[in-house]
Write a protein that holds these residues in place. Structure first.
Motif, mmCIF file in Angstrom:
data_model
loop_
_atom_site.group_PDB
_atom_site.id
_atom_site.type_symbol
_atom_site.label_atom_id
_atom_site.label_comp_id
_atom_site.label_asym_id
_atom_site.label_seq_id
_atom_site.Cartn_x
_atom_site.Cartn_y
_atom_site.Cartn_z
ATOM 1 N N MET A 1 27.493 -140.736 -79.656
ATOM 2 C CA MET A 1 27.018 -140.376 -80.903
ATOM 3 C C MET A 1 27.773 -138.976 -81.308
ATOM 4 N N LEU A 2 28.150 -138.870 -82.340
ATOM 5 C CA LEU A 2 28.975 -137.550 -82.792
ATOM 6 C C LEU A 2 28.054 -136.952 -83.670
ATOM 7 N N ASN A 3 28.095 -135.332 -83.371
ATOM 8 C CA ASN A 3 27.359 -134.343 -84.515
ATOM 9 C C ASN A 3 28.011 -134.556 -85.820
ATOM 10 N N GLU A 4 27.723 -133.847 -86.824
ATOM 11 C CA GLU A 4 28.306 -133.868 -88.038
ATOM 12 C C GLU A 4 29.588 -133.379 -88.259
ATOM 13 N N ASP A 5 29.952 -132.385 -87.109
ATOM 14 C CA ASP A 5 31.345 -131.705 -87.093
ATOM 15 C C ASP A 5 32.179 -132.450 -86.446
ATOM 16 N N GLY A 6 31.810 -133.650 -85.835
ATOM 17 C CA GLY A 6 32.745 -134.404 -85.064
ATOM 18 C C GLY A 6 32.619 -134.240 -83.752
ATOM 19 N N THR A 7 31.988 -133.198 -83.086
ATOM 20 C CA THR A 7 31.602 -133.112 -81.899
ATOM 21 C C THR A 7 30.729 -133.942 -81.233
ATOM 22 N N LEU A 8 30.772 -133.930 -79.754
ATOM 23 C CA LEU A 8 29.912 -135.084 -79.238
ATOM 24 C C LEU A 8 28.419 -134.490 -79.052
ATOM 25 N N ALA A 9 27.508 -135.455 -79.473
ATOM 26 C CA ALA A 9 26.141 -134.992 -79.414
ATOM 27 C C ALA A 9 25.541 -135.252 -78.211
ATOM 28 N N ARG A 10 24.559 -134.348 -77.829
ATOM 29 C CA ARG A 10 24.076 -134.497 -76.279
ATOM 30 C C ARG A 10 23.142 -135.900 -76.201
ATOM 31 N N GLU A 11 23.231 -136.629 -75.377
ATOM 32 C CA GLU A 11 22.420 -137.793 -75.226
ATOM 33 C C GLU A 11 21.191 -137.484 -74.375
ATOM 34 N N GLY A 12 20.049 -138.235 -74.516
ATOM 35 C CA GLY A 12 19.109 -138.060 -73.803
ATOM 36 C C GLY A 12 18.210 -137.051 -74.326
ATOM 37 N N ALA A 13 16.682 -137.254 -73.996
ATOM 38 C CA ALA A 13 15.593 -136.147 -74.321
ATOM 39 C C ALA A 13 14.480 -136.450 -73.763
ATOM 40 N N LEU A 14 13.557 -135.597 -73.381
ATOM 41 C CA LEU A 14 12.318 -135.708 -72.633
ATOM 42 C C LEU A 14 11.406 -136.550 -73.609
ATOM 43 N N ASP A 15 11.629 -136.773 -74.639
ATOM 44 C CA ASP A 15 10.639 -137.546 -75.687
ATOM 45 C C ASP A 15 11.012 -139.098 -75.443
ATOM 46 N N ARG A 16 12.271 -139.182 -74.812
ATOM 47 C CA ARG A 16 12.826 -140.744 -74.639
ATOM 48 C C ARG A 16 12.436 -141.365 -73.355
#
Length: 265
Positions: free
Chosen positions: A1-16
């Motif tokens: 998944m990409l951020n709006e600026d085209g950089t790679l978003a962090r995957e995963g989260a404690l709430d997942r």
């Protein structure tokens, strides 16, 4: 998944984290804190299927990364091994615990900027301490990133061959096969990642995306994913297919497209 600026978003989260694995994560947080304490612990992270929300009870393992304020010692590694064994015994919903242990300075170093640094910033979920990600770049799916993540496959293949030759039980071959399968799929995916233009950590998706660009090897990559998920037994014939056929081709193709990873000490 990409951020709006085209950089790679962090995957995963404690709430997942799936409900069944929440007690495991809580116990790991306590054990890590008790093992190292605030004087030595810089930060700790989850990664893999548990924080992505895709873990399967009794099948998935718990993956941890621990960053210390100084270089890890043999005593630290022994303490981590004991912690892993205790967690594995206490929680049947996980099938093993794997922990990466580094000094925070290593994770933030220039040499590791596009390997371990990327791993922390994009693939790890903060669990304890101050997150190192704000001190790292915003990453894009580039050839440089691909090279530094997986541009050392040719160096790894001889080790796999030795382990395959030394394996005498199904359990030993199974452990090797899981590692080999996952590593090959991830390497195949990062080979084509800059052309695809995004990131995923799902083995099936990785194998499928690779197959779009290299249909002649798509079947072998699907086999690697199945072995990595333990859906197919890692027989001697299967290991040979992956290590002696797919592996050398992939290493040569990777070198041709992205070059070799910067040497490590």
């Amino acid at each position: 998944m990409l951020n709006e600026d085209g950089t790679l978003a962090r995957e995963g989260a404690l709430d997942r984290v799936p409900e069944a694995f929440a007690p495991v994560v809580d116990a790991a947080r306590v054990r890590i804190g008790n093992t190292f304490g605030p004087a030595r612990l810089d930060s700790a992270y989850l990664y893999g299927s548990v924080p992505r929300g895709t873990a399967r009870v009794g099948v998935s393992d718990l993956d941890l990364l621990i960053a210390l304020r100084d270089e890890p010692t043999d005593a630290d590694r022994a303490a981590v091994a004991a912690m892993e064994a205790d967690l594995d015994r206490a929680f049947p919903q996980i099938d093993g615990v794997g922990t990466l242990l580094f000094a925070a300075s290593t994770l933030l170093s220039e040499l590791e900027r596009h390997d371990l640094g990327f791993f922390v910033a994009c693939l790890c979920t903060p669990l304890l301490g101050e997150d190192l990600a704000p001190r790292l770049p915003r990453y894009r799916p580039t050839s440089l990133l691909a090279r530094e993540i997986n541009g050392d496959l040719a160096l790894i293949l001889p080790r796999w061959r030795r382990r395959a030759a030394e394996a005498t039980t199904d359990a030993e071959r199974g452990r090797l096969g899981r590692w080999v399968g996952r590593h090959l799929v991830r390497t195949g995916f990062t080979l084509v990642m800059p052309r695809w233009g995004d990131w995923t950590s799902d083995l099936e998706d990785m194998a499928g995306i690779f197959g779009r660009y290299h249909p002649e090897r798509a079947g072998q990559m699907r086999m690697a994913a199945a072995v990595g998920r333990r859906a197919v037994d890692a027989t001697p014939a299967v290991l040979s297919l992956l290590i002696d056929d797919l592996g050398p081709w992939l290493a040569a193709e990777y070198r041709s497209v992205h070059g070799e990873k910067a040497p490590r000490p």
